[in-house]
Design a protein around this motif. Structure first.
Motif, PDB file in Angstrom:
ATOM      1  N   MET A  12       0.839  -1.177   0.000  1.00 57.65           N
ATOM      2  CA  MET A  12       0.000   0.000   0.000  1.00 57.65           C
ATOM      3  C   MET A  12       0.886   1.242   0.000  1.00 57.65           C
ATOM      4  O   MET A  12       1.681   1.414   0.904  1.00 57.65           O
ATOM      5  N   GLN A  13       0.716   2.052  -1.000  1.00 58.38           N
ATOM      6  CA  GLN A  13       1.572   3.210  -1.180  1.00 58.38           C
ATOM      7  C   GLN A  13       0.898   4.514  -0.744  1.00 58.38           C
ATOM      8  O   GLN A  13       1.543   5.509  -0.579  1.00 58.38           O
ATOM      9  N   GLN A  14      -0.425   4.512  -0.599  1.00 57.43           N
ATOM     10  CA  GLN A  14      -1.150   5.754  -0.420  1.00 57.43           C
ATOM     11  C   GLN A  14      -2.405   5.496   0.382  1.00 57.43           C
ATOM     12  O   GLN A  14      -2.682   4.383   0.765  1.00 57.43           O
ATOM     13  N   LEU A  15      -3.166   6.564   0.586  1.00 57.98           N
ATOM     14  CA  LEU A  15      -4.475   6.437   1.209  1.00 57.98           C
ATOM     15  C   LEU A  15      -5.400   5.682   0.260  1.00 57.98           C
ATOM     16  O   LEU A  15      -5.532   6.039  -0.904  1.00 57.98           O
ATOM     17  N   THR A  16      -6.000   4.617   0.757  1.00 60.28           N
ATOM     18  CA  THR A  16      -6.985   3.858  -0.006  1.00 60.28           C
ATOM     19  C   THR A  16      -8.333   4.049   0.660  1.00 60.28           C
ATOM     20  O   THR A  16      -8.469   3.820   1.868  1.00 60.28           O
ATOM     21  N   GLU A  17      -9.319   4.489  -0.113  1.00 57.44           N
ATOM     22  CA  GLU A  17     -10.665   4.717   0.417  1.00 57.44           C
ATOM     23  C   GLU A  17     -11.631   3.742  -0.234  1.00 57.44           C
ATOM     24  O   GLU A  17     -11.707   3.656  -1.461  1.00 57.44           O
ATOM     25  N   ILE A  18     -12.367   3.032   0.611  1.00 61.51           N
ATOM     26  CA  ILE A  18     -13.294   1.984   0.168  1.00 61.51           C
ATOM     27  C   ILE A  18     -14.696   2.353   0.625  1.00 61.51           C
ATOM     28  O   ILE A  18     -14.912   2.649   1.801  1.00 61.51           O
ATOM     29  N   ARG A  19     -15.639   2.305  -0.318  1.00 61.29           N
ATOM     30  CA  ARG A  19     -17.044   2.511   0.027  1.00 61.29           C
ATOM     31  C   ARG A  19     -17.782   1.201  -0.213  1.00 61.29           C
ATOM     32  O   ARG A  19     -17.669   0.601  -1.277  1.00 61.29           O
ATOM     33  N   TRP A  20     -18.517   0.763   0.784  1.00 67.03           N
ATOM     34  CA  TRP A  20     -19.279  -0.482   0.745  1.00 67.03           C
ATOM     35  C   TRP A  20     -20.760  -0.149   0.576  1.00 67.03           C
ATOM     36  O   TRP A  20     -21.287   0.710   1.291  1.00 67.03           O
ATOM     37  N   HIS A  21     -21.427  -0.827  -0.356  1.00 64.41           N
ATOM     38  CA  HIS A  21     -22.879  -0.701  -0.530  1.00 64.41           C
ATOM     39  C   HIS A  21     -23.497  -2.062  -0.248  1.00 64.41           C
ATOM     40  O   HIS A  21     -23.033  -3.077  -0.785  1.00 64.41           O
ATOM     41  N   ALA A  22     -24.534  -2.072   0.582  1.00 63.93           N
ATOM     42  CA  ALA A  22     -25.178  -3.339   0.936  1.00 63.93           C
ATOM     43  C   ALA A  22     -26.575  -3.060   1.454  1.00 63.93           C
ATOM     44  O   ALA A  22     -27.024  -1.907   1.478  1.00 63.93           O
ATOM     45  N   ARG A  23     -27.206  -4.108   1.872  1.00 66.94           N
ATOM     46  CA  ARG A  23     -28.466  -4.001   2.595  1.00 66.94           C
ATOM     47  C   ARG A  23     -28.187  -4.406   4.039  1.00 66.94           C
ATOM     48  O   ARG A  23     -27.324  -5.250   4.288  1.00 66.94           O
ATOM     49  N   ALA A  24     -28.908  -3.790   4.957  1.00 65.06           N
ATOM     50  CA  ALA A  24     -28.721  -4.097   6.376  1.00 65.06           C
ATOM     51  C   ALA A  24     -28.883  -5.602   6.583  1.00 65.06           C
ATOM     52  O   ALA A  24     -29.806  -6.219   6.054  1.00 65.06           O
ATOM     53  N   GLY A  25     -27.951  -6.181   7.297  1.00 65.75           N
ATOM     54  CA  GLY A  25     -27.987  -7.608   7.577  1.00 65.75           C
ATOM     55  C   GLY A  25     -27.046  -8.429   6.718  1.00 65.75           C
ATOM     56  O   GLY A  25     -26.875  -9.631   6.960  1.00 65.75           O
ATOM     57  N   GLN A  26     -26.408  -7.816   5.722  1.00 57.92           N
ATOM     58  CA  GLN A  26     -25.498  -8.559   4.849  1.00 57.92           C
ATOM     59  C   GLN A  26     -24.054  -8.543   5.344  1.00 57.92           C
ATOM     60  O   GLN A  26     -23.199  -9.175   4.752  1.00 57.92           O
ATOM     61  N   ASP A  67     -16.500  10.268  -0.384  1.00 53.80           N
ATOM     62  CA  ASP A  67     -17.234  10.693  -1.579  1.00 53.80           C
ATOM     63  C   ASP A  67     -16.533  10.286  -2.875  1.00 53.80           C
ATOM     64  O   ASP A  67     -17.171  10.199  -3.916  1.00 53.80           O
ATOM     65  N   HIS A  68     -15.217  10.093  -2.841  1.00 51.79           N
ATOM     66  CA  HIS A  68     -14.442   9.756  -4.035  1.00 51.79           C
ATOM     67  C   HIS A  68     -13.562   8.525  -3.757  1.00 51.79           C
ATOM     68  O   HIS A  68     -12.342   8.643  -3.634  1.00 51.79           O
ATOM     69  N   PRO A  69     -14.213   7.353  -3.680  1.00 53.86           N
ATOM     70  CA  PRO A  69     -13.471   6.150  -3.323  1.00 53.86           C
ATOM     71  C   PRO A  69     -12.556   5.647  -4.435  1.00 53.86           C
ATOM     72  O   PRO A  69     -12.786   5.904  -5.611  1.00 53.86           O
ATOM     73  N   ASN A  70     -11.512   4.921  -4.009  1.00 52.02           N
ATOM     74  CA  ASN A  70     -10.668   4.180  -4.942  1.00 52.02           C
ATOM     75  C   ASN A  70     -11.311   2.831  -5.248  1.00 52.02           C
ATOM     76  O   ASN A  70     -11.082   2.253  -6.303  1.00 52.02           O
ATOM     77  N   VAL A  71     -12.050   2.326  -4.270  1.00 51.01           N
ATOM     78  CA  VAL A  71     -12.664   0.999  -4.365  1.00 51.01           C
ATOM     79  C   VAL A  71     -14.119   1.111  -3.938  1.00 51.01           C
ATOM     80  O   VAL A  71     -14.429   1.739  -2.920  1.00 51.01           O
ATOM     81  N   VAL A  72     -15.008   0.489  -4.718  1.00 48.01           N
ATOM     82  CA  VAL A  72     -16.421   0.365  -4.353  1.00 48.01           C
ATOM     83  C   VAL A  72     -16.738  -1.117  -4.309  1.00 48.01           C
ATOM     84  O   VAL A  72     -16.394  -1.864  -5.234  1.00 48.01           O
ATOM     85  N   ILE A  73     -17.394  -1.535  -3.237  1.00 51.28           N
ATOM     86  CA  ILE A  73     -17.785  -2.933  -3.088  1.00 51.28           C
ATOM     87  C   ILE A  73     -19.300  -2.979  -2.922  1.00 51.28           C
ATOM     88  O   ILE A  73     -19.853  -2.289  -2.061  1.00 51.28           O
ATOM     89  N   VAL A  74     -19.961  -3.786  -3.750  1.00 50.15           N
ATOM     90  CA  VAL A  74     -21.418  -3.890  -3.731  1.00 50.15           C
ATOM     91  C   VAL A  74     -21.786  -5.320  -3.331  1.00 50.15           C
ATOM     92  O   VAL A  74     -21.530  -6.258  -4.078  1.00 50.15           O
ATOM     93  N   LEU A  75     -22.385  -5.463  -2.154  1.00 54.22           N
ATOM     94  CA  LEU A  75     -22.750  -6.781  -1.641  1.00 54.22           C
ATOM     95  C   LEU A  75     -24.093  -7.276  -2.156  1.00 54.22           C
ATOM     96  O   LEU A  75     -24.399  -8.459  -2.012  1.00 54.22           O
ATOM     97  N   ASP A  76     -24.913  -6.386  -2.724  1.00 52.53           N
ATOM     98  CA  ASP A  76     -26.235  -6.774  -3.205  1.00 52.53           C
ATOM     99  C   ASP A  76     -26.480  -6.126  -4.560  1.00 52.53           C
ATOM    100  O   ASP A  76     -26.647  -4.908  -4.655  1.00 52.53           O
TER     101      ASP A  76
END
Length: 192
Positions: free
Chosen positions: A1-15, A68-77
């Protein structure tokens, strides 16, 4: 890891997105990185759309707000793709990882990412969790997919932290099932 990594997770409650965000942050902490993990809740009911956030950096993190400006977006649903703009603010050079049976190329078209410098990854985390955990809780498989698709951590780093953390509250059978789900997603994630 060389820098700040920002991750935004999208899901439904309970996942398990909040748990996954914390698991990733704590894995980074064990690797001598700085980290933040935080949820953003809307209506507090099972199945409601939620977001969670993770920051990882080799340097102290000076900001304390949603991402607001992620490097990574993860979508669980994948049903969220039709109702939430999951690509909003995704940085060029970033990656989106979706729990789906669709191919990365099909997702790229659906998410209108043609011509953008964004990698798209897919993995059937729900199918994996149903087979390994006997429940549709795609959070740990998505952590395995994240490790492979981004290279933020090795598979061994994720498994070591998961074993340590889950060992405090779950039976060995549950730990083993989660490890199996992480390994399968790590092997089965497709990046395009």
């Amino acid at each position: 890891m060389q820098q700040l990594t920002e991750i935004r997770w999208h899901a439904r409650a309970g996942q398990g997105a909040v748990t996954a965000a914390k698991l990733v942050a704590e894995t980074a902490l064990e690797l001598d990185q700085y980290m933040q993990a935080m949820p953003e809740y809307g209506p507090e009911r099972m199945g409601a759309p939620i977001k969670a956030f993770t920051r990882i950096s080799p340097e102290p993190i000076e900001i304390h707000c949603n991402i607001d400006h992620p490097n990574v977006v993860i979508v669980l649903d994948e049903t969220l793709l039709a109702i939430v703009d999951v690509t909003e603010g995704l940085q060029d050079g970033g990656i989106i990882i979706v729990n789906t049976c669709k191919t990365p190329d099909a997702l790229r078209t659906e998410l209108k990412l043609e011509g953008r410098d964004v990698r798209v990854a897919s993995v059937d985390a729900s199918g994996i969790s149903l087979e390994t955990l006997k429940r549709d809780i795609p959070n740990t498989p998505m952590v395995g997919a994240l490790a492979k698709a981004t290279g933020l951590f090795s598979l061994d780093d994720v498994i070591a932290h998961l074993t340590k953390t889950f060992g405090k509250k779950f039976s060995q059978d549950v730990i083993d099932a989660n490890i199996a789900s992480v390994k399968r997603a790590y092997e089965e994630v497709s990046v395009g």
